[in-house]
Scaffold this motif. Structure first.
Motif, short mmCIF file in Angstrom:
data_model
loop_
_atom_site.label_atom_id
_atom_site.label_comp_id
_atom_site.label_asym_id
_atom_site.label_seq_id
_atom_site.Cartn_x
_atom_site.Cartn_y
_atom_site.Cartn_z
N VAL A 38 0.90 -1.13 0.05
CA VAL A 38 -0.26 -0.01 0.15
C VAL A 38 0.87 1.09 0.02
O VAL A 38 1.66 1.50 0.77
N VAL A 39 0.97 1.90 -1.26
CA VAL A 39 1.78 3.12 -1.22
C VAL A 39 1.00 4.22 -1.19
O VAL A 39 -0.15 4.19 -1.80
N ILE A 40 1.46 5.30 -0.17
CA ILE A 40 0.55 6.58 -0.08
C ILE A 40 1.12 7.80 0.01
O ILE A 40 2.58 7.74 -0.16
N GLU A 75 2.36 -4.12 3.61
CA GLU A 75 3.57 -3.06 3.65
C GLU A 75 2.98 -1.79 3.20
O GLU A 75 1.99 -1.79 2.37
N VAL A 76 3.19 -0.87 4.21
CA VAL A 76 2.40 0.15 3.94
C VAL A 76 3.66 1.46 3.79
O VAL A 76 4.57 1.42 4.77
N CYS A 77 3.99 2.08 2.73
CA CYS A 77 5.15 3.02 2.61
C CYS A 77 4.84 4.23 1.84
O CYS A 77 3.70 4.25 1.45
N SER A 78 5.47 5.10 1.86
CA SER A 78 5.50 6.43 1.21
C SER A 78 5.75 6.34 -0.49
O SER A 78 6.75 5.42 -0.88
N ALA A 79 5.18 7.13 -1.14
CA ALA A 79 5.36 6.83 -2.55
C ALA A 79 6.96 7.68 -2.78
O ALA A 79 7.72 7.62 -3.89
N GLY A 80 7.36 8.31 -1.85
CA GLY A 80 8.66 9.09 -2.04
C GLY A 80 8.68 10.63 -2.50
O GLY A 80 7.66 10.87 -3.10
N ALA A 81 9.70 11.32 -1.99
CA ALA A 81 9.79 12.74 -2.50
C ALA A 81 9.98 12.78 -4.19
O ALA A 81 9.54 13.86 -4.50
#
Length: 154
Positions: A38-40, A75-81
Motif C-alpha cells: 500500500v503506497v501512500i 506493507e504500507v510505505c510512502s511513494a517518496g519525495a
C-alpha cells in the motif's frame, strides 16, 4: 493475490480517513515473500505515524473481508519525495511543485528539464527553469514526455 475494485475502494477510503491518498495498491513477490504493498502520499509528507495508522485500518479491512487464505505481509510505505507522476491527475496536482522531466525528443535543445511546474491544461505543461543564471519558461506537450516525476530542489 487478486485486487478487486471493492478492495481498492475500501483501502482508498481507509487511507483518506488518515488524511493521506492512495498512490498504489499492488501485490508483489520479493525474496520469496508475498506482499500486499500500500503506497501512500500526503501533502505534508508521510511519516511513521501515518503509515502505522493506515496499516491498522487496512489490516482491519483485510481481516473483515478474508482477503487471502495464504500467508502474506502487509506493507504500507510512502511513494517518496521523487515519485513519478503517472497520469493527468498527478500532474495537475503537482502544479506549483518542482519537477524533473525527461523528453522523448529535444525541446529547445534540451532533452530534460528541472523546474517549477507552472501550469498544465491537460495537454501542455509550462515549466519555469534556470538556464545558467537566467530564469526561462518552456511549454512541453504531454506527448513529448518520456517520464515526469517530482524532484527535490538542491
Amino acid at each position: 493475490m487478486n485486487i478487486s475494485k471493492q478492495l481498492e475502494e475500501a483501502v482508498a477510503t481507509a487511507v483518506q480517513e488518515c488524511e493521506a491518498n492512495l498512490y498504489e495498491l499492488k501485490p508483489v513477490h520479493e525474496g520469496g515473500m508475498r506482499i500486499l504493498r500500500v503506497v501512500i502520499t500526503k501533502d505534508s509528507g508521510v511519516d511513521l505515524d501515518t503509515c502505522a495508522d493506515v496499516s491498522e485500518k487496512v489490516s482491519a479491512i483485510l481481516d473483515s473481508i478474508d482477503f487471502d487464505d495464504s500467508e502474506y505481509y502487509l506493507e504500507v510505505c510512502s511513494a517518496g519525495a521523487e515519485r513519478e507522476l503517472r497520469n493527468d491527475e498527478d500532474i495537475a496536482a503537482s502544479v506549483g511543485k518542482f519537477v524533473f522531466i525527461k523528453l522523448k525528443r529535444s525541446v529547445n535543445k534540451h532533452d530534460e528539464y528541472k523546474g517549477d511546474l507552472v501550469s498544465f491544461n491537460g495537454q501542455i505543461l509550462t515549466v519555469s527553469y534556470m538556464d545558467k543564471a537566467v530564469k526561462r519558461s518552456v511549454e512541453i506537450t504531454k506527448d513529448d514526455i518520456a517520464m515526469i516525476r517530482l524532484a527535490v530542489r538542491i
